[in-house]
Scaffold this motif. Structure first.
Motif, short mmCIF file in Angstrom:
data_model
loop_
_atom_site.label_atom_id
_atom_site.label_comp_id
_atom_site.label_asym_id
_atom_site.label_seq_id
_atom_site.Cartn_x
_atom_site.Cartn_y
_atom_site.Cartn_z
N MET A 1 0.50 -0.66 -0.56
CA MET A 1 -0.06 0.34 0.12
C MET A 1 1.11 1.59 -0.07
O MET A 1 2.12 1.52 0.36
CB MET A 1 -0.28 0.04 0.80
CG MET A 1 -1.80 1.18 1.24
SD MET A 1 -3.33 1.44 0.81
CE MET A 1 -4.85 0.20 0.16
N VAL A 2 0.35 2.34 -0.88
CA VAL A 2 1.22 3.41 -0.87
C VAL A 2 1.19 3.78 0.69
O VAL A 2 0.37 4.20 1.41
CB VAL A 2 0.51 4.17 -1.85
CG1 VAL A 2 0.96 5.65 -2.22
CG2 VAL A 2 0.30 3.53 -2.82
N THR A 3 1.95 4.32 1.69
CA THR A 3 3.18 5.32 2.12
C THR A 3 2.09 6.52 2.06
O THR A 3 1.56 7.48 3.45
CB THR A 3 3.13 4.93 3.26
OG1 THR A 3 4.90 4.83 2.27
CG2 THR A 3 3.22 3.07 3.88
N LYS A 4 2.96 6.99 1.25
CA LYS A 4 3.57 8.64 1.00
C LYS A 4 3.16 9.22 -0.60
O LYS A 4 3.16 7.96 -1.09
CB LYS A 4 4.67 9.07 1.55
CG LYS A 4 5.14 8.66 3.03
CD LYS A 4 6.52 9.44 3.15
CE LYS A 4 8.03 8.37 2.73
NZ LYS A 4 8.73 8.90 3.10
N GLY A 6 4.48 10.77 -2.03
CA GLY A 6 6.10 10.45 -2.95
C GLY A 6 6.33 9.26 -3.20
O GLY A 6 7.03 9.19 -4.63
N ASP A 7 5.54 7.97 -3.27
CA ASP A 7 5.80 6.81 -3.49
C ASP A 7 4.62 6.84 -4.10
O ASP A 7 5.30 5.28 -5.25
CB ASP A 7 5.36 5.86 -2.05
CG ASP A 7 6.01 6.78 -0.61
OD1 ASP A 7 7.81 6.40 -1.38
OD2 ASP A 7 6.09 5.35 -0.19
N THR A 8 3.70 7.64 -4.80
CA THR A 8 3.17 6.96 -5.86
C THR A 8 3.54 7.00 -7.20
O THR A 8 4.45 8.42 -7.56
CB THR A 8 1.78 7.82 -5.73
OG1 THR A 8 1.33 7.71 -4.67
CG2 THR A 8 1.00 7.79 -7.24
N PRO A 9 3.86 6.05 -8.06
CA PRO A 9 4.76 6.17 -9.25
C PRO A 9 3.96 6.81 -9.67
O PRO A 9 2.75 7.66 -10.09
CB PRO A 9 4.27 5.08 -9.79
CG PRO A 9 3.61 3.81 -8.80
CD PRO A 9 3.06 4.87 -7.83
N LEU A 10 4.79 8.39 -10.81
CA LEU A 10 4.62 9.24 -12.03
C LEU A 10 3.43 8.51 -13.12
O LEU A 10 2.70 9.67 -13.49
CB LEU A 10 5.31 9.84 -12.88
CG LEU A 10 6.19 10.66 -11.35
CD1 LEU A 10 7.67 11.35 -12.71
CD2 LEU A 10 5.48 11.67 -11.31
N ARG A 11 3.28 7.39 -14.02
CA ARG A 11 2.82 6.65 -14.14
C ARG A 11 1.41 7.28 -13.99
O ARG A 11 0.29 6.89 -14.51
CB ARG A 11 3.37 5.34 -14.65
CG ARG A 11 2.36 5.16 -15.69
CD ARG A 11 2.68 2.87 -16.05
NE ARG A 11 4.23 3.01 -16.32
CZ ARG A 11 5.04 2.35 -16.34
NH1 ARG A 11 3.82 0.48 -16.30
NH2 ARG A 11 5.81 1.46 -16.74
N ILE A 13 -0.28 9.03 -11.54
CA ILE A 13 -0.44 9.98 -11.38
C ILE A 13 -0.87 10.90 -12.79
O ILE A 13 -1.77 10.95 -12.84
CB ILE A 13 0.63 10.96 -10.90
CG1 ILE A 13 0.62 10.60 -9.38
CG2 ILE A 13 0.39 12.51 -10.96
CD1 ILE A 13 2.09 11.42 -8.82
N TYR A 14 0.07 10.29 -13.85
CA TYR A 14 -0.07 11.14 -15.68
C TYR A 14 -1.67 10.29 -15.65
O TYR A 14 -2.32 10.73 -16.70
CB TYR A 14 1.36 10.39 -15.90
CG TYR A 14 2.11 11.83 -16.60
CD1 TYR A 14 1.81 13.03 -15.97
CD2 TYR A 14 2.89 10.77 -15.59
CE1 TYR A 14 3.26 13.73 -16.01
CE2 TYR A 14 4.07 11.78 -16.18
CZ TYR A 14 4.42 13.05 -15.75
OH TYR A 14 5.99 14.16 -15.66
N GLY A 15 -1.22 8.65 -15.40
CA GLY A 15 -2.83 8.07 -15.60
C GLY A 15 -4.16 8.58 -15.05
O GLY A 15 -5.37 9.00 -16.24
N ILE A 16 -3.83 8.93 -14.20
CA ILE A 16 -5.32 9.89 -13.09
C ILE A 16 -6.03 11.27 -14.36
O ILE A 16 -6.49 11.04 -14.13
CB ILE A 16 -5.11 9.85 -11.91
CG1 ILE A 16 -5.74 8.39 -10.93
CG2 ILE A 16 -6.04 10.70 -11.45
CD1 ILE A 16 -4.77 8.22 -10.27
N GLY A 17 -4.81 11.83 -14.20
CA GLY A 17 -4.67 13.27 -14.59
C GLY A 17 -5.28 13.30 -16.15
O GLY A 17 -6.24 13.96 -16.55
#
Length: 68
Positions: A1-4, A6-11, A13-17
């Motif tokens: 699970m993502v704890t921070k 900053g641990d979320t991959p850019l892929r 974030i770009y996919g959600i955006g």
């Protein structure tokens, strides 16, 4: 699970955006063009002065003898 964050991959974030931006664009297209109406006789199709073509039946007629 993502704890921070900053641990979320850019892929991800770009996919959600990209998904949100695409949904927003589609929504805005429907908002801006919601009042469009067909022009009537000046549009494309059978109302533009061309004859409408009757559709052929999907099955042969029963009263016609078969050809050999």
């Amino acid at each position: 699970m993502v704890t921070k964050v900053g641990d979320t991959p850019l892929r991800v974030i770009y996919g959600i955006g990209a998904t949100l931006i695409t949904a927003l664009i589609v929504f805005l297209i429907f908002v801006f063009f919601s009042g469009d109406e067909p022009r009537g006789e000046t549009g494309m199709g059978a109302t533009a002065g061309t004859a409408a073509v009757a559709a052929a039946p999907l099955h042969p007629r029963d009263d016609v003898p078969p050809t050999r």
